[in-house]
Design a protein around this motif. Structure first.
Motif, PDB file in Angstrom:
ATOM      1  N   LEU A  37      -7.975 -36.045  18.957  1.00 26.90           N
ATOM      2  CA  LEU A  37      -9.339 -36.554  19.127  1.00 26.90           C
ATOM      3  C   LEU A  37      -9.793 -37.533  18.051  1.00 26.90           C
ATOM      4  CD1 LEU A  37     -11.355 -33.368  20.212  1.00 26.90           C
ATOM      5  CD2 LEU A  37     -10.454 -35.184  21.667  1.00 26.90           C
ATOM      6  N   ASP A  38      -8.955 -37.847  17.081  1.00 26.42           N
ATOM      7  CA  ASP A  38      -9.421 -38.645  15.937  1.00 26.42           C
ATOM      8  C   ASP A  38      -9.964 -40.011  16.360  1.00 26.42           C
ATOM      9  OD1 ASP A  38      -8.447 -37.028  13.365  1.00 26.42           O
ATOM     10  OD2 ASP A  38      -6.925 -36.873  14.919  1.00 26.42           O
ATOM     11  N   ALA A  39      -9.270 -40.702  17.259  1.00 28.52           N
ATOM     12  CA  ALA A  39      -9.747 -42.008  17.712  1.00 28.52           C
ATOM     13  C   ALA A  39     -11.065 -41.875  18.458  1.00 28.52           C
ATOM     14  CB  ALA A  39      -8.689 -42.667  18.600  1.00 28.52           C
ATOM     15  N   LEU A  40     -11.184 -40.821  19.272  1.00 29.49           N
ATOM     16  CA  LEU A  40     -12.416 -40.608  20.026  1.00 29.49           C
ATOM     17  C   LEU A  40     -13.584 -40.297  19.096  1.00 29.49           C
ATOM     18  CD1 LEU A  40     -12.787 -38.679  23.353  1.00 29.49           C
ATOM     19  CD2 LEU A  40     -14.358 -38.189  21.492  1.00 29.49           C
ATOM     20  N   MET A  41     -13.349 -39.432  18.096  1.00 30.72           N
ATOM     21  CA  MET A  41     -14.427 -39.062  17.180  1.00 30.72           C
ATOM     22  C   MET A  41     -14.927 -40.278  16.401  1.00 30.72           C
ATOM     23  SD  MET A  41     -14.797 -35.892  17.899  1.00 30.72           S
ATOM     24  CE  MET A  41     -15.850 -35.271  16.603  1.00 30.72           C
ATOM     25  N   LYS A  42     -14.002 -41.145  15.993  1.00 31.89           N
ATOM     26  CA  LYS A  42     -14.389 -42.351  15.264  1.00 31.89           C
ATOM     27  C   LYS A  42     -15.186 -43.291  16.170  1.00 31.89           C
ATOM     28  CE  LYS A  42     -12.458 -46.284  12.707  1.00 31.89           C
ATOM     29  NZ  LYS A  42     -11.211 -46.941  12.239  1.00 31.89           N
ATOM     30  N   PHE A  43     -14.692 -43.484  17.395  1.00 34.42           N
ATOM     31  CA  PHE A  43     -15.348 -44.363  18.356  1.00 34.42           C
ATOM     32  C   PHE A  43     -16.732 -43.825  18.729  1.00 34.42           C
ATOM     33  CE2 PHE A  43     -15.567 -45.958  22.909  1.00 34.42           C
ATOM     34  CZ  PHE A  43     -15.901 -47.253  22.545  1.00 34.42           C
ATOM     35  N   ARG A  44     -16.822 -42.506  18.902  1.00 37.84           N
ATOM     36  CA  ARG A  44     -18.104 -41.872  19.236  1.00 37.84           C
ATOM     37  C   ARG A  44     -19.118 -42.086  18.118  1.00 37.84           C
ATOM     38  NH1 ARG A  44     -19.436 -36.434  17.758  1.00 37.84           N
ATOM     39  NH2 ARG A  44     -21.355 -35.728  18.783  1.00 37.84           N
ATOM     40  N   GLY A  45     -18.673 -41.933  16.882  1.00 37.90           N
ATOM     41  CA  GLY A  45     -19.591 -42.141  15.755  1.00 37.90           C
ATOM     42  C   GLY A  45     -20.124 -43.554  15.721  1.00 37.90           C
ATOM     43  N   GLU A  46     -19.271 -44.552  15.975  1.00 35.80           N
ATOM     44  CA  GLU A  46     -19.707 -45.950  15.981  1.00 35.80           C
ATOM     45  C   GLU A  46     -20.707 -46.211  17.108  1.00 35.80           C
ATOM     46  OE1 GLU A  46     -16.040 -48.007  16.357  1.00 35.80           O
ATOM     47  OE2 GLU A  46     -15.445 -47.721  14.250  1.00 35.80           O
ATOM     48  N   LEU A  47     -20.420 -45.658  18.300  1.00 37.44           N
ATOM     49  CA  LEU A  47     -21.339 -45.864  19.435  1.00 37.44           C
ATOM     50  C   LEU A  47     -22.688 -45.212  19.179  1.00 37.44           C
ATOM     51  CD1 LEU A  47     -19.120 -45.403  22.646  1.00 37.44           C
ATOM     52  CD2 LEU A  47     -20.177 -47.506  21.803  1.00 37.44           C
ATOM     53  N   ASN A  48     -22.679 -44.011  18.632  1.00 35.00           N
ATOM     54  CA  ASN A  48     -23.941 -43.302  18.399  1.00 35.00           C
ATOM     55  C   ASN A  48     -24.827 -44.037  17.396  1.00 35.00           C
ATOM     56  OD1 ASN A  48     -23.709 -41.213  20.258  1.00 35.00           O
ATOM     57  ND2 ASN A  48     -22.651 -39.847  18.831  1.00 35.00           N
ATOM     58  N   LYS A  49     -24.218 -44.683  16.403  1.00 37.93           N
ATOM     59  CA  LYS A  49     -25.014 -45.483  15.464  1.00 37.93           C
ATOM     60  C   LYS A  49     -25.711 -46.621  16.188  1.00 37.93           C
ATOM     61  CE  LYS A  49     -22.452 -44.610  11.167  1.00 37.93           C
ATOM     62  NZ  LYS A  49     -21.603 -45.220  10.107  1.00 37.93           N
ATOM     63  N   GLN A  50     -24.978 -47.257  17.120  1.00 32.80           N
ATOM     64  CA  GLN A  50     -25.546 -48.387  17.851  1.00 32.80           C
ATOM     65  C   GLN A  50     -26.582 -47.947  18.892  1.00 32.80           C
ATOM     66  OE1 GLN A  50     -22.407 -50.905  19.404  1.00 32.80           O
ATOM     67  NE2 GLN A  50     -21.105 -50.504  17.635  1.00 32.80           N
ATOM     68  N   LEU A  51     -26.494 -46.680  19.321  1.00 31.87           N
ATOM     69  CA  LEU A  51     -27.397 -46.172  20.362  1.00 31.87           C
ATOM     70  C   LEU A  51     -28.603 -45.437  19.791  1.00 31.87           C
ATOM     71  CD1 LEU A  51     -24.725 -44.808  22.884  1.00 31.87           C
ATOM     72  CD2 LEU A  51     -26.180 -46.819  23.200  1.00 31.87           C
ATOM     73  N   GLU A  52     -28.700 -45.333  18.469  1.00 32.69           N
ATOM     74  CA  GLU A  52     -29.812 -44.602  17.856  1.00 32.69           C
ATOM     75  C   GLU A  52     -31.156 -45.142  18.310  1.00 32.69           C
ATOM     76  OE1 GLU A  52     -29.435 -44.609  13.662  1.00 32.69           O
ATOM     77  OE2 GLU A  52     -27.901 -43.045  13.591  1.00 32.69           O
ATOM     78  N   GLY A  53     -31.276 -46.461  18.395  1.00 27.38           N
ATOM     79  CA  GLY A  53     -32.546 -47.062  18.786  1.00 27.38           C
ATOM     80  C   GLY A  53     -32.980 -46.710  20.192  1.00 27.38           C
ATOM     81  N   ARG A  54     -32.025 -46.366  21.049  1.00 27.67           N
ATOM     82  CA  ARG A  54     -32.344 -45.998  22.430  1.00 27.67           C
ATOM     83  C   ARG A  54     -32.526 -44.498  22.602  1.00 27.67           C
ATOM     84  NH1 ARG A  54     -27.502 -48.797  25.577  1.00 27.67           N
ATOM     85  NH2 ARG A  54     -28.198 -47.305  27.141  1.00 27.67           N
ATOM     86  N   GLY A  55     -32.358 -43.759  21.513  1.00 34.17           N
ATOM     87  CA  GLY A  55     -32.527 -42.307  21.578  1.00 34.17           C
ATOM     88  C   GLY A  55     -31.406 -41.603  22.310  1.00 34.17           C
ATOM     89  N   VAL A  56     -30.219 -42.216  22.363  1.00 37.76           N
ATOM     90  CA  VAL A  56     -29.069 -41.642  23.061  1.00 37.76           C
ATOM     91  C   VAL A  56     -28.048 -41.171  22.029  1.00 37.76           C
ATOM     92  CG1 VAL A  56     -27.149 -42.088  24.644  1.00 37.76           C
ATOM     93  CG2 VAL A  56     -29.396 -43.107  25.078  1.00 37.76           C
TER      94      VAL A  56
END
Length: 438
Positions: free
Chosen positions: A245-264
């Motif tokens: 899961l290491d690649a997924l966890m890293k990718f998820r963290g990057e996406l969540n930072k970008q989605l913070e403004g949308r509350g997702v």
């Protein structure tokens, strides 16, 4: 003519329900679309609307009554100009006896003879409804008499017992005549179903020991029946894989930072849903369900996700999951899970789908084998992601986050090689998460 308000079938599989609460009382005037009552099925509490307009003449089933069979008369609606005297004259059904809740009656119920229900009111030659008492309908079915050809001698032309007893047999519709034969054919299969010891036998084992007897609600009874049937009739086989899961966890963290403004905030489960939906598209023959004497192959990926609630679980279905973005799947899943816990899902929101996901990773479970929810072709059991030593492609020892999954497969729908191909597609999607956005 007084109109009987019948217990509705709020889902295709509903056979009985609990009349939780009346929203009207005797003497109230109602119109089509007005809310009459709240009905509890095995999965949800739903509001029941009036179809006709009139005055509530009599409530036949008290609120809180459990085990009310579908099509049982629960109230009587009076039309304009009618009074309470018309209810007696019209022969409306008497209140159904509330089911007994003691352990002995519940245990004996499966062995009892099937209840004989009055046939549904037939249609006249001109398409209008034929008014007949429940007793008259039962006698007509037994004698093979078509009620549409009779003239009633009861109030307002209602067909009563005497009218049917004086009629000649032989005019019943073929469907009615064939029903007992179909029931007889089905009986041996039901009788051969294995069962455990009776409740009396189990209670005798613990005589003298302190225990609390927990009454089964509709949901728990349905879960017990369906999963027992699934394990006894569905030929399960199991495929297991470990996923890095290491690649997924890293990718998820990057996406969540970008989605913070949308509350997702995306969860690992959102990625798993998307991975399974895309895998079903990549292996279309596995996107199928068992339908008795045939297999149905679906084109969209409708993925069900198990949601634990107090006293049981729901499996809400995310339809067309392969077409939706990760953020859309996340938002929809949160909404479905929230309403599932409040038992506010409509039947179409938790029925259907070809594939299910059951994730116990958040409880620290490493791996487990899930039971297929018929008619689904497979279910993915997801364990916890944990740091483990692994051997890299270069032969060096390293540490990785590894998640164990088990795919339970219905061998009637999916063969071993196809199941392996499906699971490999799921693993590839999760270990290379950016591919899912391509």
């Amino acid at each position: 003519m007084p109109i009987e308000i019948l217990m509705p079938a709020l889902s295709p599989t509903m056979e009985e329900g609990t009349l939780a609460k009346w929203l009207v009382k005797e003497g109230d005037t109602v119109s089509s679309g007005d809310l009459l009552a709240e009905i509890e099925t095995d999965k949800a509490t739903m509001e029941f609307e009036a179809v006709d307009e009139g005055v509530i003449g009599k409530i036949l089933i008290e609120e809180g009554t459990e085990g009310v069979k579908v099509n049982t008369a629960i109230a009587v609606l009076l039309e304009e100009g009618e009074s309470g005297d018309d209810i007696k004259a019209g022969g409306s059904a008497a209140p159904a006896e509330a089911p007994k809740a003691d352990a002995k009656s519940e245990t004996a119920a499966p062995a009892a003879a099937p209840e004989t229900k009055a046939p549904a009111a037939p249609a006249a030659a001109d398409g209008g409804r034929v008014f007949a008492s429940p007793l008259a309908r039962r006698i007509a079915a037994d004698k093979g008499v078509d009620l549409a050809g009779l003239t009633g001698s009861g109030p307002h032309g209602r067909i009563v017992k005497a009218d049917v007893e004086g009629a000649k047999a032989g005019s019943a519709k073929p469907a009615a005549a064939s029903a007992p034969a179909e029931t007889a054919k089905a009986a041996p299969a039901t009788a051969s179903m294995a069962s455990g010891p009776s409740s009396d036998a189990v209670m005798a084992m613990y005589q003298g020991r302190e225990y609390e007897e927990v009454k089964l609600d509709g949901m728990r009874k349905t879960i017990a029946a369906r999963l027992t049937e699934a394990k006894q009739t569905v030929p399960h086989f199991y495929l297991r894989r470990d996923i890095k899961l290491d690649a997924l966890m890293k990718f998820r963290g990057e996406l969540n930072k970008q989605l913070e403004g949308r509350g997702v905030k995306l969860s690992v489960n959102d990625f798993i849903i998307k991975a399974c939906a895309l895998a079903l598209q990549a292996v279309p023959d596995a996107n199928a369900v068992w339908a008795g004497d045939k297999v149905l192959k679906l084109k969209p990926s409708d993925v069900a996700v198990a949601v634990a609630i107090e006293g049981g679980l729901f499996t809400p279905v995310l339809k067309d999951a392969e077409m939706k973005s990760l953020s859309a799947l996340s938002t929809e899943m949160k909404d479905l899970a929230s309403r599932a816990r409040d038992r506010k899902l409509a039947p179409q929101e938790y029925q259907g789908g070809t594939f299910a996901i059951s994730n116990l990773g958040m409880f620290g479970i490493d791996n487990f084998d899930a039971v297929i929810n018929p008619p689904h072709g497979a279910i993915l059991a997801v364990g916890a992601g944990k740091k483990q030593p692994v051997v890299g492609s270069d032969g060096e020892l390293a540490v990785a986050t590894v998640m164990s999954v088990t795919l339970s497969v219905d061998h009637r729908v999916i063969d071993g090689a196809m199941g392996a191909e499906l699971l490999n597609q799921i693993v590839d999607n999760l270990e290379n998460p950016m591919v899912m956005l391509a």
